[in-house]
Design an enzyme around this catalytic site. Sequence first.
Site: not given
Ligand code: DQA
Length: 145
Positions: A10-11, A18, A23, A74, A77, A98, A100, A107, A111
């Site tokens: 998501p996002n 964003r 990021y 990835n 959240a 996985e 990120h 952070r 997280r």
């Molecule tokens: C993320 C880290 C997560 O905590 C966050 O919610 C994201 C992006 C990252 O790629 O750094 O949406 O997965």
Amino acid sequence: MTKILVIHGPNLNLLGKREVDVYGNITIDQINNKLLSLAKKRKVKLDIFQSNHEGEIVDVIGKAKNIYASLLINPAAYTHTSVAIRDAISATDIPAVEVHLSNIYSREDFRHSSLIAPVAKGQISGFGVESYIYGLEAAINLAKK
Ligand code: DQA
């Protein structure tokens, strides 16, 4: 040809607009293009999927068995909340990497824990777009094992 499934949670569709301080400016299309060009060099095929919906991600992972040799994810959240995605990875038994963009351990406290990490082969966190590149290298090696 060996197939690898890439999932963005998501996002991540909002990358580039964003929280650019966290990021960076890179967009999801730019990340995908880098992944596709590495895949081409390594002679593997990628299918790339992004969703903001947990159930959709669960469905895609659930259908991946016998199609994909490895998974690059990835979970965004959902990393920190989703028992359902964790169980889907565990159920399909496809080796998962996985990734990120940010270093989740530097952070906010919430997280610092990943529900996905225990069912992944490994986790790469904190290298921006390079996390995906290193992650894809790992996913390719797992796929070819
Ligand atoms: C993320 C880290 C997560 O905590 C966050 O919610 C994201 C992006 C990252 O790629 O750094 O949406 O997965």
